[in-house]
Design an enzyme around this catalytic site. Structure first.
Site, short mmCIF file in Angstrom:
data_model
loop_
_atom_site.label_atom_id
_atom_site.label_comp_id
_atom_site.label_asym_id
_atom_site.label_seq_id
_atom_site.Cartn_x
_atom_site.Cartn_y
_atom_site.Cartn_z
N ALA A 175 0.78 -1.25 0.04
CA ALA A 175 0.01 -0.06 -0.04
C ALA A 175 0.97 1.23 -0.06
CB ALA A 175 -0.87 -0.04 1.12
N ILE A 191 5.89 3.14 -3.47
CA ILE A 191 6.57 2.17 -4.35
C ILE A 191 5.56 1.07 -4.97
CG2 ILE A 191 8.65 0.60 -4.97
CD1 ILE A 191 10.32 2.42 -2.90
N ARG A 212 21.01 4.85 14.39
CA ARG A 212 21.26 4.13 13.56
C ARG A 212 20.92 2.62 13.92
NH1 ARG A 212 26.49 2.25 10.20
NH2 ARG A 212 27.07 1.81 12.02
N ASP A 223 20.41 2.89 -8.42
CA ASP A 223 21.72 3.60 -8.53
C ASP A 223 22.22 3.41 -9.73
OD1 ASP A 223 21.27 4.48 -5.62
OD2 ASP A 223 21.58 2.17 -5.53
N HIS A 265 23.83 0.38 -0.86
CA HIS A 265 22.92 1.44 -1.45
C HIS A 265 22.73 2.31 -0.18
CE1 HIS A 265 19.43 3.38 -2.90
NE2 HIS A 265 18.83 3.12 -1.75
P1 NAX Z 1 5.86 4.01 1.89
O1 NAX Z 1 6.11 4.40 3.29
O2 NAX Z 1 5.26 5.03 0.93
O3 NAX Z 1 5.45 2.67 1.92
C1 NAX Z 1 5.84 1.54 2.93
C2 NAX Z 1 4.71 0.64 3.06
O4 NAX Z 1 5.13 -0.56 3.76
C3 NAX Z 1 3.54 1.15 3.89
O5 NAX Z 1 2.47 0.89 3.32
C4 NAX Z 1 3.57 0.41 5.29
O6 NAX Z 1 2.52 0.13 5.73
C5 NAX Z 1 4.15 -0.99 4.70
N1 NAX Z 1 4.94 -1.68 5.74
C6 NAX Z 1 5.60 -1.23 6.67
N2 NAX Z 1 5.94 -2.27 7.59
C7 NAX Z 1 5.63 -3.40 7.12
C8 NAX Z 1 5.67 -4.78 7.35
N3 NAX Z 1 6.18 -5.45 8.32
N4 NAX Z 1 5.22 -5.75 6.43
C9 NAX Z 1 4.52 -5.11 5.29
N5 NAX Z 1 4.41 -4.01 5.15
C10 NAX Z 1 4.98 -3.07 5.77
O7 NAX Z 1 7.52 3.86 1.61
P2 NAX Z 1 7.98 3.65 -0.13
O8 NAX Z 1 8.27 5.14 -0.37
O9 NAX Z 1 7.12 2.72 -0.66
O10 NAX Z 1 9.35 2.98 0.11
C11 NAX Z 1 9.71 1.71 0.76
C12 NAX Z 1 11.03 1.37 1.10
O11 NAX Z 1 11.81 1.64 -0.09
C13 NAX Z 1 11.56 2.32 2.01
O12 NAX Z 1 12.45 1.60 2.95
C14 NAX Z 1 12.37 3.03 1.34
O13 NAX Z 1 13.70 3.81 1.89
C15 NAX Z 1 12.95 2.31 0.23
N6 NAX Z 1 13.61 2.77 -1.04
C16 NAX Z 1 14.70 1.93 -1.58
C17 NAX Z 1 15.40 2.07 -2.68
C18 NAX Z 1 16.64 1.37 -3.14
O14 NAX Z 1 17.26 1.65 -4.17
N7 NAX Z 1 16.99 0.49 -2.59
C19 NAX Z 1 15.03 3.48 -3.60
C20 NAX Z 1 13.67 3.94 -3.19
C21 NAX Z 1 13.10 3.77 -1.58
O15 NAX Z 1 13.69 5.00 -1.03
#
Ligand code: NAX
Length: 328
Positions: free
Chosen positions: A13, A16, A98, A159, A187
């Site tokens: 939800a 991403i 951290r 990246d 990352h």
């Molecule tokens: P959002 O906060 O929009 O969405 C995260 C969703 O995960 C929320 O709907 C939340 O309810 C859900 N969630 C939390 N804990 C959960 C669990 N235990 N089980 C199932 N669902 C759970 O974040 P969004 O912008 O979608 O980003 C998601 C993650 O991607 C973040 O940790 C972000 O830092 C990471 N990213 C990683 C990137 C990469 O290159 N590796 C780049 C993009 C992004 O920043």
């Protein structure tokens, strides 16, 4: 007709998730002839929004989409999973140390790793997107001793794609002419985008650019800090580009790299290039038949060595921290 591939997406939800699910359902993750079933995992507060997204997915009438299940139980969501995209994570909030961040994510990725271990299909492939992605992948992997360790990967493809785009802009070449770019390490802001082996229309990129100052002061920081620049401009973190990179990562893993090119993936180190064994670090890899291999024999100059070492050191510190928390 082919049996559908079960794709589990956590954080379904989130932003991403919203950019990702429609592309999986339309065939961009695995191929235009591969039917999929979606398994969405959310926390209880996210279930209603996930249901809304599922309604929209239905309304697309995607021919390849053969079902959508939604759950807040990892044991259900990972049942029979062939591909798992671990997107949901605990973001760092103001004042959070951290150690607190790693501990909070341990509370997510440890049970998810265990659920993958106990319920996923034998051919499970895992991509961790949620940050800190490399170390979250390590935590999930440690909780899944029955799954071959190389199935746990972390995303550095965003990246990689950012670096290709920056290099294309600098050289005036189309992105399609840029090959063999490498992201090394974590990352995070310490990642090292390496153009010394990259080619632009078949010629060595570093020789074409011929500007170490630009590399050190412009290219590398621009790529490494691009996430912050997107937040500054958009008022929200990268979502569509992150979803696109997740699609690219899995598509390349399953369908292979092109001849004469490679990609970047965060994968468990086998000790190559002096990266301590077991760390999940980004490497140049080729893929074929659903397997990846680290590109061997690249010469690493002093400029690169210093930067790879710095990022790997950060990964070692993160591993020590989660070890101290009893997560490994
Ligand atoms: P959002 O906060 O929009 O969405 C995260 C969703 O995960 C929320 O709907 C939340 O309810 C859900 N969630 C939390 N804990 C959960 C669990 N235990 N089980 C199932 N669902 C759970 O974040 P969004 O912008 O979608 O980003 C998601 C993650 O991607 C973040 O940790 C972000 O830092 C990471 N990213 C990683 C990137 C990469 O290159 N590796 C780049 C993009 C992004 O920043």
């Amino acid at each position: 007709t082919r049996t559908p591939v079960n794709v589990t997406v956590t954080g379904a939800a989130g932003q991403i998730g919203y950019a990702l699910l429609f592309r999986i359902a339309s065939g961009h993750l695995l191929g235009a002839d591969v039917p999929v079933k979606l398994r969405l995992l959310e926390i209880p507060q996210g279930l209603k929004a996930a249901e809304g997204t599922a309604m929209e997915l239905e309304d697309c009438a995607f021919p390849l989409l053969q079902g959508i299940d939604i759950s807040d139980d990892p044991n259900v969501a990972f049942d029979g999973a062939n591909v798992a995209l671990l997107v949901g994570a605990r973001p760092r909030t103001k004042g959070m140390e951290r150690g607190d961040l790693l501990e909070a994510n341990g509370g997510i990725f440890k049970p998810q790793g265990k659920a993958i271990n106990d319920h996923a299909a034998d051919d499970i492939k895992v991509l961790v997107v949620g940050n800190p992605a490399n170390t979250n992948a390590l935590i999930a992997q440690a909780a899944a001793p029955d799954v071959p360790r190389e199935r746990f990967t972390a995303m550095t493809r965003l990246d990689h794609n950012r670096a290709i785009s920056q290099l294309a802009a600098k050289t005036g070449a189309p992105v399609s002419e840029i090959k063999k770019l490498t992201i090394w390490g974590n990352h995070s802001a310490t990642q090292y985008p390496d153009i010394f082996h990259a080619t632009v229309a078949g010629k060595n990129a570093a020789e074409i650019v011929n500007d170490e100052k630009w590399l050190a002061e412009n290219f590398i920081p621009t790529v490494a800090k691009r996430g912050a620049a997107i937040i500054e401009a958009r008022g929200a973190s990268s979502a569509a580009s992150a979803a696109n990179a997740a699609i690219d990562h899995v598509h390349t893993w399953v369908n292979g790299t092109a001849d004469g090119d490679w990609t970047s993936m965060g994968i468990p180190s086998d000790g190559s290039y002096g990266v301590p064994e077991g760390l999940i670090s980004s490497f140049p890899v080729t893929t074929k038949d659903g397997r990846y291999e680290i590109v061997q024999g690249l010469e690493v100059n002093d400029f690169s060595r210093e930067r790879i070492n710095a990022s790997v050191k950060e990964l070692e510190e993160e591993r020590e921290a989660v070890r101290a928390l009893g997560l490994l």
